[in-house]
Design a protein around this motif. Structure first.
Motif, PDB file in Angstrom:
ATOM      1  N   ALA A 169       0.834  -1.209   0.000  1.00 32.65           N
ATOM      2  CA  ALA A 169       0.000   0.000   0.000  1.00 32.65           C
ATOM      3  C   ALA A 169       0.865   1.254   0.000  1.00 32.65           C
ATOM      4  O   ALA A 169       0.541   2.246  -0.664  1.00 32.65           O
ATOM      5  N   VAL A 170       1.972   1.234   0.735  1.00 30.03           N
ATOM      6  CA  VAL A 170       2.880   2.377   0.781  1.00 30.03           C
ATOM      7  C   VAL A 170       3.468   2.644  -0.600  1.00 30.03           C
ATOM      8  O   VAL A 170       3.514   3.791  -1.064  1.00 30.03           O
ATOM      9  N   VAL A 171       3.927   1.595  -1.271  1.00 27.05           N
ATOM     10  CA  VAL A 171       4.510   1.753  -2.610  1.00 27.05           C
ATOM     11  C   VAL A 171       3.457   2.277  -3.588  1.00 27.05           C
ATOM     12  O   VAL A 171       3.730   3.168  -4.401  1.00 27.05           O
ATOM     13  N   LYS A 172       2.246   1.751  -3.515  1.00 28.77           N
ATOM     14  CA  LYS A 172       1.177   2.215  -4.400  1.00 28.77           C
ATOM     15  C   LYS A 172       0.840   3.682  -4.153  1.00 28.77           C
ATOM     16  O   LYS A 172       0.618   4.449  -5.091  1.00 28.77           O
ATOM     17  N   PRO A 194      -1.461   5.649   2.797  1.00 27.49           N
ATOM     18  CA  PRO A 194      -1.452   4.276   2.264  1.00 27.49           C
ATOM     19  C   PRO A 194      -2.714   3.496   2.593  1.00 27.49           C
ATOM     20  O   PRO A 194      -3.097   2.579   1.848  1.00 27.49           O
ATOM     21  N   GLU A 195      -3.364   3.844   3.695  1.00 32.29           N
ATOM     22  CA  GLU A 195      -4.561   3.113   4.111  1.00 32.29           C
ATOM     23  C   GLU A 195      -5.694   3.187   3.090  1.00 32.29           C
ATOM     24  O   GLU A 195      -6.628   2.373   3.147  1.00 32.29           O
ATOM     25  N   ARG A 196      -5.619   4.113   2.147  1.00 33.76           N
ATOM     26  CA  ARG A 196      -6.684   4.240   1.158  1.00 33.76           C
ATOM     27  C   ARG A 196      -6.758   2.995   0.271  1.00 33.76           C
ATOM     28  O   ARG A 196      -7.750   2.785  -0.410  1.00 33.76           O
ATOM     29  N   HIS A 212       9.612  -2.309  -4.087  1.00 37.02           N
ATOM     30  CA  HIS A 212       9.210  -2.951  -2.833  1.00 37.02           C
ATOM     31  C   HIS A 212      10.416  -3.366  -2.002  1.00 37.02           C
ATOM     32  O   HIS A 212      10.454  -3.135  -0.783  1.00 37.02           O
ATOM     33  N   LEU A 213      11.400  -4.003  -2.642  1.00 37.59           N
ATOM     34  CA  LEU A 213      12.563  -4.476  -1.888  1.00 37.59           C
ATOM     35  C   LEU A 213      13.352  -3.311  -1.301  1.00 37.59           C
ATOM     36  O   LEU A 213      13.776  -3.364  -0.135  1.00 37.59           O
TER      37      LEU A 213
END
Length: 404
Positions: free
Chosen positions: A245-248, A303-305, A350-351
């Motif tokens: 979610a953070v990356v998105k 990110p919670e969205r 992500h990594l």
């Protein structure tokens, strides 16, 4: 040089190259063959930051991320690692950055009609000079690969250059790939895999550092899922929904390519407007992914969205992915013209985010928050360098982590 992803006309050649990317060059099996390379380059980055932490020295995080992504692409494409001190690394980064900075200015000439051909600002000449320099560099690398093939030197695995050269020499191939085609592909690979990926990482990490509550929540998830005695790995990502979610959210607020260019193949009508054949069409992805009609509080980093439900019953919202199937979220475009390297970019994003959050805290040099002003260029990077002090929080590799 021609450009198969950005400018190539839809037809036999484009379909062949797209298929080649999806089945060979950037396929999941091919990407997975280089997991050790991505891990090695990540550990080198961690080593540089650990050394800076021990010396209490500030680092330009953007520059270090550029070196890391550049090394990953160099090794996957050409089996050549461009270290931070190597002339090749600096040369590739300089060329890619220069081309990305000039490209939107050069496109301005098209808006000037016949005057654009005069190259009044000299952008065309500068762009040609950079392209010529990249051509020379790519030609040398191609010759080195050809010499290894002629000597039948055993290779652990084929890199992208090996695959392209094999296909270019295959007389039965559907399309004849020329040396110019190979160089064009490499240019786009470095532009997408080095500049835009590192820029996306800079924005996401800057947002995280500016939002300590999100940073802590992500680190807690990593420690809960991965544990406190091992470094996060690519295989852990599917089990880290908050990381995803953070990356998105980082990609939503700061699209790697804020503008997408298309051309109408035939006359059509869109929302009552006539669009003639061959019309240039520009999609403002930046505005689409910040549209208040689609996103609540669109300019906030939340990110919670990307979750549904509430409280402990939240579930990851898989329907919103990076492939552009949801038309209010298009970080890598959509449809046939969507970025073929999105899977590789997502893997690196992500990594890298997970590793740096797991291993370090950060103190911003000269302030409490990063300046989020946007710069110019096609990739819309940060206007000011992200300079900060890494503070080691977790280092399972100890002194074994390489720094060279």
């Amino acid at each position: 040089m021609s450009s198969y992803v950005l400018n190539a006309e839809y037809g036999t050649y484009w379909r062949f190259m797209k298929k080649l990317c999806m089945t060979e060059l950037l396929s999941a099996p091919q990407i997975n063959k280089f997991v050790d390379i991505r891990r090695e380059e990540m550990m080198r980055l961690v080593g540089v930051l650990v050394e800076s932490s021990s010396k209490r020295a500030a680092v330009d995080l953007g520059e270090e991320l550029m070196i890391m992504t550049n090394n990953v692409i160099c090794r996957m494409a050409m089996s050549t690692r461009c270290s931070s001190s190597a002339d090749e690394s600096k040369e590739i980064r300089r060329l890619v950055k220069g081309i990305l900075d000039l490209a939107p200015k050069f496109s301005l000439g098209e808006l000037l009609g016949p005057l654009g051909k005069l190259d009044l600002f000299g952008y065309g000449k500068k762009l040609k000079e950079l392209m010529s320099q990249f051509d020379d560099l790519a030609e040398r690398i191609m010759r080195e690969h050809e010499e290894r093939r002629e000597s039948k030197e055993e290779r652990e695995r084929r890199d992208m250059m090996d695959i392209l050269l094999e296909i270019s020499g295959d007389g039965s191939a559907e399309v004849k790939i020329t040396r110019k085609d190979i160089k064009s592909f490499l240019m786009e690979l470095f532009m997408a895999g080095t500049e835009t990926v590192s820029v996306a990482l800079q924005w996401t990490l800057a947002e995280l550092i500016n939002h300590p509550e999100v940073y802590k929540k992500l680190r807690d998830e990593i420690r809960t899922v991965v544990g406190s005695d091992k470094l996060v790995e690519e295989s852990d990502v599917p089990n880290l929904p908050y990381l995803q979610a953070v990356v998105k959210e980082g990609l939503r607020l700061h699209a790697p390519a804020p503008m997408i260019f298309r051309k109408a193949r035939e006359d059509c009508k869109i929302l009552g407007y006539d669009v003639p054949e061959n019309s240039r069409i520009i999609f403002n992805v930046y505005a689409i992914m910040r549209d208040p009609n689609s996103w609540e509080e669109p300019t906030r980093f939340v990110p919670e969205r990307f979750f549904v439900g509430s409280g402990t019953e939240k579930h990851y919202l898989n329907q919103v992915d990076i492939k552009g199937r949801t038309f209010n979220y298009l970080p890598f475009g959509s449809g046939r013209r969507g970025c073929p390297g999105s899977s590789l970019a997502s893997t690196v994003n992500h990594l890298t985010v997970a590793t740096l959050v797991q291993c370090f805290d950060w103190k911003i040099k000269g302030g409490d928050k990063f300046d989020m002003e946007e710069g110019s260029g096609l990739s819309s990077g940060v206007a000011n360098p992200i300079v900060c002090y890494p503070i080691k929080s977790f280092n399972p590799g100890g002194d074994a982590i390489p720094t060279e």
